[in-house]
Design a protein around this motif. Structure first.
Motif, PDB file in Angstrom:
ATOM      1  N   SER A   4       0.822  -1.203   0.000  1.00 51.89           N
ATOM      2  CA  SER A   4       0.000   0.000   0.000  1.00 51.89           C
ATOM      3  C   SER A   4       0.856   1.253   0.000  1.00 51.89           C
ATOM      4  O   SER A   4       1.996   1.256   0.459  1.00 51.89           O
ATOM      5  CB  SER A   4      -0.905  -0.006   1.241  1.00 51.89           C
ATOM      6  N   SER A   5       0.274   2.337  -0.502  1.00 53.95           N
ATOM      7  CA  SER A   5       0.943   3.639  -0.463  1.00 53.95           C
ATOM      8  C   SER A   5       0.832   4.279   0.913  1.00 53.95           C
ATOM      9  O   SER A   5       1.492   5.276   1.187  1.00 53.95           O
ATOM     10  CB  SER A   5       0.325   4.563  -1.514  1.00 53.95           C
ATOM     11  N   GLY A   6      -0.021   3.717   1.787  1.00 51.52           N
ATOM     12  CA  GLY A   6      -0.176   4.205   3.151  1.00 51.52           C
ATOM     13  C   GLY A   6      -0.238   3.041   4.122  1.00 51.52           C
ATOM     14  O   GLY A   6      -0.178   1.875   3.726  1.00 51.52           O
ATOM     15  N   GLU A   7      -0.394   3.333   5.407  1.00 47.25           N
ATOM     16  CA  GLU A   7      -0.467   2.291   6.420  1.00 47.25           C
ATOM     17  C   GLU A   7      -1.559   1.278   6.065  1.00 47.25           C
ATOM     18  O   GLU A   7      -2.631   1.640   5.574  1.00 47.25           O
ATOM     19  CB  GLU A   7      -0.776   2.903   7.790  1.00 47.25           C
ATOM     20  N   VAL A   8      -1.300   0.002   6.357  1.00 48.41           N
ATOM     21  CA  VAL A   8      -2.241  -1.051   6.001  1.00 48.41           C
ATOM     22  C   VAL A   8      -2.163  -2.181   7.020  1.00 48.41           C
ATOM     23  O   VAL A   8      -1.108  -2.440   7.599  1.00 48.41           O
ATOM     24  CB  VAL A   8      -1.945  -1.583   4.576  1.00 48.41           C
ATOM     25  N   GLY A   9      -3.302  -2.814   7.249  1.00 47.95           N
ATOM     26  CA  GLY A   9      -3.365  -4.025   8.061  1.00 47.95           C
ATOM     27  C   GLY A   9      -4.161  -5.066   7.314  1.00 47.95           C
ATOM     28  O   GLY A   9      -5.156  -4.741   6.654  1.00 47.95           O
ATOM     29  N   ALA A  10      -3.733  -6.325   7.375  1.00 44.97           N
ATOM     30  CA  ALA A  10      -4.407  -7.381   6.622  1.00 44.97           C
ATOM     31  C   ALA A  10      -4.462  -8.665   7.433  1.00 44.97           C
ATOM     32  O   ALA A  10      -3.556  -8.950   8.224  1.00 44.97           O
ATOM     33  CB  ALA A  10      -3.684  -7.635   5.298  1.00 44.97           C
ATOM     34  N   ASP A  11      -5.518  -9.433   7.226  1.00 45.81           N
ATOM     35  CA  ASP A  11      -5.621 -10.718   7.914  1.00 45.81           C
ATOM     36  C   ASP A  11      -6.430 -11.686   7.071  1.00 45.81           C
ATOM     37  O   ASP A  11      -7.438 -11.309   6.453  1.00 45.81           O
ATOM     38  CB  ASP A  11      -6.292 -10.557   9.277  1.00 45.81           C
ATOM     39  N   ILE A  12      -5.980 -12.952   7.037  1.00 45.32           N
ATOM     40  CA  ILE A  12      -6.731 -14.021   6.399  1.00 45.32           C
ATOM     41  C   ILE A  12      -7.040 -15.065   7.456  1.00 45.32           C
ATOM     42  O   ILE A  12      -6.177 -15.401   8.281  1.00 45.32           O
ATOM     43  CB  ILE A  12      -5.961 -14.636   5.202  1.00 45.32           C
ATOM     44  N   GLN A  13      -8.277 -15.538   7.473  1.00 45.03           N
ATOM     45  CA  GLN A  13      -8.723 -16.515   8.458  1.00 45.03           C
ATOM     46  C   GLN A  13      -9.363 -17.712   7.766  1.00 45.03           C
ATOM     47  O   GLN A  13     -10.261 -17.560   6.936  1.00 45.03           O
ATOM     48  CB  GLN A  13      -9.749 -15.886   9.406  1.00 45.03           C
ATOM     49  N   GLN A  14      -8.890 -18.912   8.108  1.00 39.02           N
ATOM     50  CA  GLN A  14      -9.529 -20.134   7.634  1.00 39.02           C
ATOM     51  C   GLN A  14     -10.651 -20.502   8.585  1.00 39.02           C
ATOM     52  O   GLN A  14     -10.486 -20.459   9.805  1.00 39.02           O
ATOM     53  CB  GLN A  14      -8.515 -21.273   7.577  1.00 39.02           C
ATOM     54  N   TYR A  15     -11.816 -20.858   8.025  1.00 36.17           N
ATOM     55  CA  TYR A  15     -12.917 -21.298   8.868  1.00 36.17           C
ATOM     56  C   TYR A  15     -12.527 -22.606   9.547  1.00 36.17           C
ATOM     57  O   TYR A  15     -12.111 -23.559   8.890  1.00 36.17           O
ATOM     58  CB  TYR A  15     -14.182 -21.542   8.044  1.00 36.17           C
ATOM     59  N   CYS A  16     -12.690 -22.647  10.855  1.00 38.19           N
ATOM     60  CA  CYS A  16     -12.357 -23.868  11.597  1.00 38.19           C
ATOM     61  C   CYS A  16     -13.578 -24.308  12.384  1.00 38.19           C
ATOM     62  O   CYS A  16     -14.621 -24.550  11.807  1.00 38.19           O
ATOM     63  CB  CYS A  16     -11.158 -23.612  12.508  1.00 38.19           C
ATOM     64  N   SER A  17     -13.451 -24.370  13.697  1.00 39.19           N
ATOM     65  CA  SER A  17     -14.518 -24.876  14.549  1.00 39.19           C
ATOM     66  C   SER A  17     -15.763 -24.004  14.464  1.00 39.19           C
ATOM     67  O   SER A  17     -15.694 -22.793  14.274  1.00 39.19           O
ATOM     68  CB  SER A  17     -14.032 -24.940  15.991  1.00 39.19           C
ATOM     69  N   ASN A  18     -16.924 -24.667  14.616  1.00 38.23           N
ATOM     70  CA  ASN A  18     -18.183 -23.931  14.687  1.00 38.23           C
ATOM     71  C   ASN A  18     -18.457 -23.430  16.099  1.00 38.23           C
ATOM     72  O   ASN A  18     -19.401 -22.696  16.326  1.00 38.23           O
ATOM     73  CB  ASN A  18     -19.347 -24.828  14.238  1.00 38.23           C
ATOM     74  N   ASP A  19     -17.638 -23.862  17.069  1.00 33.76           N
ATOM     75  CA  ASP A  19     -17.874 -23.501  18.465  1.00 33.76           C
ATOM     76  C   ASP A  19     -16.898 -22.407  18.878  1.00 33.76           C
ATOM     77  O   ASP A  19     -15.816 -22.670  19.406  1.00 33.76           O
ATOM     78  CB  ASP A  19     -17.721 -24.741  19.355  1.00 33.76           C
ATOM     79  N   ASN A  20     -17.280 -21.163  18.630  1.00 34.08           N
ATOM     80  CA  ASN A  20     -16.433 -20.026  18.971  1.00 34.08           C
ATOM     81  C   ASN A  20     -17.083 -19.129  20.018  1.00 34.08           C
ATOM     82  O   ASN A  20     -16.758 -17.951  20.133  1.00 34.08           O
ATOM     83  CB  ASN A  20     -16.142 -19.206  17.712  1.00 34.08           C
ATOM     84  N   LYS A  21     -17.980 -19.724  20.797  1.00 32.68           N
ATOM     85  CA  LYS A  21     -18.759 -18.951  21.752  1.00 32.68           C
ATOM     86  C   LYS A  21     -17.877 -18.243  22.777  1.00 32.68           C
ATOM     87  O   LYS A  21     -18.079 -17.068  23.072  1.00 32.68           O
ATOM     88  CB  LYS A  21     -19.758 -19.866  22.463  1.00 32.68           C
ATOM     89  N   ARG A  22     -16.877 -18.951  23.308  1.00 31.73           N
ATOM     90  CA  ARG A  22     -16.038 -18.350  24.348  1.00 31.73           C
ATOM     91  C   ARG A  22     -15.216 -17.182  23.799  1.00 31.73           C
ATOM     92  O   ARG A  22     -15.064 -16.157  24.462  1.00 31.73           O
ATOM     93  CB  ARG A  22     -15.119 -19.415  24.949  1.00 31.73           C
ATOM     94  N   LEU A  23     -14.664 -17.346  22.593  1.00 32.59           N
ATOM     95  CA  LEU A  23     -13.906 -16.257  21.993  1.00 32.59           C
ATOM     96  C   LEU A  23     -14.802 -15.049  21.743  1.00 32.59           C
ATOM     97  O   LEU A  23     -14.403 -13.902  21.981  1.00 32.59           O
ATOM     98  CB  LEU A  23     -13.271 -16.711  20.678  1.00 32.59           C
ATOM     99  N   ALA A  24     -16.008 -15.307  21.242  1.00 32.22           N
ATOM    100  CA  ALA A  24     -16.939 -14.210  20.979  1.00 32.22           C
ATOM    101  C   ALA A  24     -17.292 -13.477  22.277  1.00 32.22           C
ATOM    102  O   ALA A  24     -17.335 -12.239  22.314  1.00 32.22           O
ATOM    103  CB  ALA A  24     -18.196 -14.742  20.301  1.00 32.22           C
ATOM    104  N   GLU A  25     -17.535 -14.235  23.340  1.00 29.47           N
ATOM    105  CA  GLU A  25     -17.893 -13.616  24.617  1.00 29.47           C
ATOM    106  C   GLU A  25     -16.755 -12.758  25.162  1.00 29.47           C
ATOM    107  O   GLU A  25     -16.997 -11.755  25.835  1.00 29.47           O
ATOM    108  CB  GLU A  25     -18.274 -14.693  25.633  1.00 29.47           C
ATOM    109  N   ARG A  26     -15.521 -13.144  24.860  1.00 27.90           N
ATOM    110  CA  ARG A  26     -14.364 -12.404  25.375  1.00 27.90           C
ATOM    111  C   ARG A  26     -14.032 -11.170  24.552  1.00 27.90           C
ATOM    112  O   ARG A  26     -13.687 -10.118  25.100  1.00 27.90           O
ATOM    113  CB  ARG A  26     -13.150 -13.328  25.418  1.00 27.90           C
ATOM    114  N   PHE A  27     -14.131 -11.281  23.215  1.00 24.04           N
ATOM    115  CA  PHE A  27     -13.620 -10.223  22.348  1.00 24.04           C
ATOM    116  C   PHE A  27     -14.694  -9.414  21.627  1.00 24.04           C
ATOM    117  O   PHE A  27     -14.415  -8.322  21.149  1.00 24.04           O
ATOM    118  CB  PHE A  27     -12.683 -10.827  21.286  1.00 24.04           C
ATOM    119  N   PHE A  28     -15.912  -9.934  21.498  1.00 29.60           N
ATOM    120  CA  PHE A  28     -16.907  -9.288  20.645  1.00 29.60           C
ATOM    121  C   PHE A  28     -17.776  -8.318  21.429  1.00 29.60           C
ATOM    122  O   PHE A  28     -17.956  -8.440  22.637  1.00 29.60           O
ATOM    123  CB  PHE A  28     -17.782 -10.340  19.964  1.00 29.60           C
TER     124      PHE A  28
END
Length: 249
Positions: A143-167
Motif C-alpha cells: 500500500s501507499s499508506g499504512e495497512v493491516g491485513a488478515d486471512i482466516q480459515q474457517y475452523c470450529s463452529n464452536d467459537n462462543k467463548r472467543l466471541a464472549e471475550r472479544f466481541f
C-alpha cells in the motif's frame, strides 16, 4: 525507479500447498530459501514445523514480487502468460509457488525497522506492507499508506467463548441471529479485528468490545477506516484495512 504517488494498492495471495505436498516439496523449500531476504531466511530457520517454514518463505516470495513491482523492476506486461490467475479486475491476485520461483531469479535485499509495538516497515522503500497466513494460504498487502491485513480459515463452529471475550454486544447479537451463517460471520469479524489491530500496530487487545459489523462506522486515531474484504478462497475470509486518505487525523 519508484515514483511516490504512482503506486497502486496491491493484494497478493499464495497457496503454499506445493511446499507441503509431493516429492518436490523439499526442493522447492530449498529454492525459496535462496530467493527471499536475509531476515526471512533467518526466521524460516527458526520455524519448527514444515508448515511454519512454508508460510514464512511464501511470505518472503510475495514480498520479493511486491517490491519488484513497486520499484518497477518487474512490470505488468506478460503476467497472464506467466501463470498468474487474474480475479476481480486484478484486485486480488493469486499466485503459485512454482510461478514465483520461476519468475524470481534472485533475491532483492530488503531490510526492515519496527514500530513501537513491533509492526514491521520497509527501511529503504517509501511504501507499506502487511502479511498474514492461515491454513494453506499466505497473503501480502502492499500500500501507499499504512495497512493491516488478515486471512482466516474457517475452523470450529464452536467459537462462543472467543466471541464472549472479544466481541461487542452488537456482534454477539448478530451471531446469535444468523443461523447457519454464524461460522462465516464469526471469521469475518475476527479477520476485521485482526486487520484493524495490525493497521494500528496495537494488536488484538484494544479491539475487545469494539463493534466491527460492516454497518458500523469505525475510526482509529480520529481517522475513518476503509475496508476491502474477500470471502475467498473457499473456506476463508480476507480483510484489508486502511485509513481513508481524505479523513483528518
Amino acid at each position: 525507479m519508484y515514483v511516490e504517488g504512482m503506486m497502486r494498492n496491491k493484494n497478493y495471495l499464495l497457496s503454499i500447498r506445493e511446499f507441503l505436498e509431493g516429492e518436490n516439496s523439499g526442493m522447492l523449500l530449498k529454492e525459496a530459501f535462496c530467493k527471499v531476504d536475509v531476515k526471512r531466511r533467518s526466521k524460516a530457520e527458526r520455524m519448527r514445523t514444515d508448515r511454519g517454514k512454508a508460510a514464512c518463505l511464501g511470505a518472503g516470495l510475495l514480498l520479493q514480487l511486491a517490491v519488484r513491482e513497486a520499484v518497477g523492476a518487474c512490470g505488468d506486461a506478460g503476467r497472464r502468460d506467466m501463470g498468474e490467475e487474474i480475479h476481480s479486475e486484478d484486485v486480488l491476485r493469486r499466485f503459485s509457488v512454482s510461478w514465483l520461483l520461476e519468475s524470481i531469479s534472485y533475491s532483492i535485499p530488503i531490510s526492515y525497522y519496527y514500530g513501537k509495538n513491533g509492526k514491521p516497515y520497509f527501511q529503504e522503500y517509501p511504501f507499506y506492507f502487511n502479511l498474514s497466513h492461515s491454513g494453506d494460504y499466505v497473503f501480502c498487502a502492499l500500500s501507499s499508506g499504512e495497512v493491516g491485513a488478515d486471512i482466516q480459515q474457517y475452523c470450529s463452529n464452536d467459537n462462543k467463548r472467543l466471541a464472549e471475550r472479544f466481541f461487542s454486544p452488537q456482534e454477539i447479537l448478530a451471531l446469535q441471529g444468523c443461523g447457519e451463517g454464524k461460522n462465516a460471520l464469526f471469521y469475518r469479524l475476527w479477520a476485521r479485528k485482526e486487520a484493524y489491530g495490525k493497521l494500528t500496530g496495537e494488536g488484538i487487545a484494544p479491539v475487545i468490545g469494539m463493534n466491527f459489523l460492516p454497518e458500523a462506522a469505525q475510526r482509529a486515531g480520529g481517522r475513518k477506516l476503509v475496508w476491502e474484504e474477500y470471502s475467498e478462497p473457499e473456506g476463508y475470509h480476507l480483510a484489508i484495512c486502511r485509513y481513508d486518505a481524505h479523513s483528518l487525523e
